[in-house]
Design an enzyme around this catalytic site. Structure first.
Site, mmCIF file in Angstrom:
data_model
loop_
_atom_site.group_PDB
_atom_site.id
_atom_site.type_symbol
_atom_site.label_atom_id
_atom_site.label_comp_id
_atom_site.label_asym_id
_atom_site.label_seq_id
_atom_site.Cartn_x
_atom_site.Cartn_y
_atom_site.Cartn_z
ATOM 1 N N GLY A 187 3.273 2.313 7.699
ATOM 2 C CA GLY A 187 3.439 3.338 8.714
ATOM 3 C C GLY A 187 4.788 4.006 8.617
ATOM 4 N N TYR B 264 2.995 2.833 -1.897
ATOM 5 C CA TYR B 264 2.990 2.664 -0.446
ATOM 6 C C TYR B 264 2.160 1.442 -0.054
ATOM 7 C CZ TYR B 264 1.505 3.109 4.382
ATOM 8 O OH TYR B 264 1.233 2.838 5.688
#
Length: 520
Positions: free
Chosen positions: A73, A66
């Site tokens: 987000g 990530y």
């Protein structure tokens, strides 16, 4: 963390090695009284290096991380092509470059850099040693990012304001240096520094944290702590000037309600007034609440300081970005440590408690200027001769100003933390508003300091006028000495004069914690 003296300067040197740092040390760095260096201990450097090395290995083996191979987000499901991965951190700080409002002071910007550095030194952020060295370089050369105050909701951390720190490290935007606002690239070229290129996780590590709200809260804590002492001293001066009852602060009385901070405040006032034990039947009975209950008002702040410190120092010494990297157990931990709820709660409560001190001092000042309540002092504390009394108005306008500043402080006590807004396509659907709470607290503290400056100016006048009255004992030694110290900065008020410059000077002296009021 180790503190050593610097033989080249009068400053201390703080060696950062991932261990805990105090609020006072951050304040010292913010004020330029303490230099910062990175530890060269092998264990510390290895711990930092392991995190970035694990990320590189994970990327090679799993291919997905990530914020490294994905968008940010709610865009985390969008994969970033490997050819574009190195550009992703720059994209992050670039699109967050939308801050508005006033910019942080030089002192506040130093605190922000220091707080972010302390967090990254914990070793859970997957950054390399060189990034830490670049942050240290900014502090050592006093090259501070220009950071707009507004634009953070306090989760996913202080993204927008911290984007200005990330951009400056990369040679972009503007910096404060030597009192001037200048292009970063120009300053780097002059100092022989090259722009840094952020590694894949380092944009997130810099921006996805609570550094701005925490830094502002550290500055607020220092100012708040000093105000409790100053308010105690001003109260003692007001009691003497009003010919009040010094036995309202009796040790046995306060032992019956044993809040520690409240008792400390009472002890300060008692010592200032040289008030021994209460006599069997005091000639003066009960003063108005703004003096009699001063320890109960100031004491709330004094008793809250320890838990505010706990909240702030825990946040300061935490890893608060996302995701965290545990290189020891080889796992990436996704969570919400960027959420500034503890900071928001501490700052919301601080501004309420401190605004009450403004209200207390304002009520004391109102008594001092009013002949119905000041027990024989001149109207509005005017020092003018009887022949000039009709022309002079003493502290009339100062009391009006203090009332206005108090009203504004009280108006700003609405808690920011309850105004969560859903943002970023409802990914950030519950946010802390910690940065707004910290900014509010600083504004309230500024207003309280203005009320304190007005009250102090008037209290010095009141003490001197009282001591000149017939059959009045001279001021206790500590109060007399303090009035003499104050008189080196401003004279008594005889004929009316404009007091703005003197009040501004007093505000600066209060902010600088000029007087050593009570021994620790």
């Amino acid at each position: 963390m180790t503190i050593l003296p610097d033989p080249q300067t009068t400053s201390a040197v703080l060696i950062l090695d991932g261990s805990e740092v105090s609020l006072e040390q951050v304040q010292a760095v913010a004020e330029g009284r303490c230099q910062v260096v990175l530890s060269s201990a092998p264990a510390f450097l290895e711990r930092i290096t392991r995190g970035s090395a694990f990320l590189e290995r994970l990327l090679a083996e799993d291919g997905v991380i990530y914020g490294v191979t994905t968008g940010y987000g709610d865009s985390c499901t969008r994969l970033v092509p490997s050819a574009n991965m190195e550009d992703l951190p720059r994209q992050l700080y670039t699109f967050h470059g939308c801050g508005l409002g006033e910019v942080l002071s030089h002192e506040a910007a130093r605190a922000v850099v220091m707080v972010r550095l302390v967090s990254l030194c914990r070793g859970y952020s997957g950054v390399c040693v060189e990034l830490l060295e670049r942050l240290v370089w900014l502090l050592q050369h006093d090259v501070m990012p220009v950071i707009p105050e507004e634009g953070s909701v306090g989760a996913s951390g202080d993204l927008t304001p911290l984007s200005y720190l990330a951009a400056v490290l990369c040679g972009e935007r503007e910096v404060l240096v030597g009192g001037e606002r200048r292009p970063t690239a120009e300053v780097f070229a002059e100092l022989g520094q090259t722009p840094y290129r952020l590694k894949p996780k380092e944009g997130l590590a810099l921006m996805n944290g609570t550094a701005v709200m925490t830094a502002l809260s550290v500055l607020a804590f220092t100012r708040c702590s000093y105000l409790t002492q100053l308010a105690s001293r001003i109260t003692a001066m007001a009691v003497y000037a009003l010919d009040g009852n010094p036995y309202h602060f009796d040790a046995d009385l306060f032992a019956a309600k044993p809040h520690p901070g409240q008792n400390r405040v009472a002890a300060r006032i008692r010592a200032d007034l040289h008030a021994a034990s209460t006599p069997r039947n005091s000639a003066r009975l009960q003063d108005r609440y703004s003096t009699r209950c001063a320890p109960h008002v100031i004491g709330v702040v004094e008793d809250a300081l320890p838990w505010w410190r706990q909240f702030l120092e825990t946040e300061l010494n935490s890893a608060n970005d996302n995701p965290l990297i545990d290189a020891e157990q080889e796992k990436v931990m996704h969570g919400g440590h960027f959420y500034g709820g503890h900071i928001a709660f501490a700052m919301d409560s601080m501004k309420q408690a401190c605004a009450n001190i403004a209200d207390l001092l304002d009520r004391q000042l109102a008594q001092l200027v009013d002949v119905r309540f000041n027990h024989g002092l001149p109207s509005n504390l005017s020092g003018a001769s009887p022949e000039r009394a009709a022309l002079n108005h003493g502290y009339k306008a100062v009391q009006i100003g203090a009332s206005a500043w108090t009203a504004e402080a009280l108006k700003l006590t609405m808690p920011a933390s309850v105004f969560s807004r859903s943002t970023e396509c409802h990914n950030q659907d519950k946010v802390s508003m910690g940065t707004i709470a910290a900014r509010d607290a600083l504004r309230v503290l500024t207003l309280v300091e203005q009320v304190a400056a007005a009250s102090l100016h008037a209290a010095c006048q009141g003490v001197e006028l009282r001591s000149q009255l017939q059959d009045t004992a001279p001021p206790p030694a500590d109060l007399q000495s303090f009035v003499h110290q104050c008189r080196t900065h401003f004279p008594p008020l005889a004929e009316d004069r404009a007091l703005e410059r003197e009040l501004r000077l007093l505000c600066d002296l209060i902010r600088q914690r000029c007087w050593n009021l009570y021994d620790a």
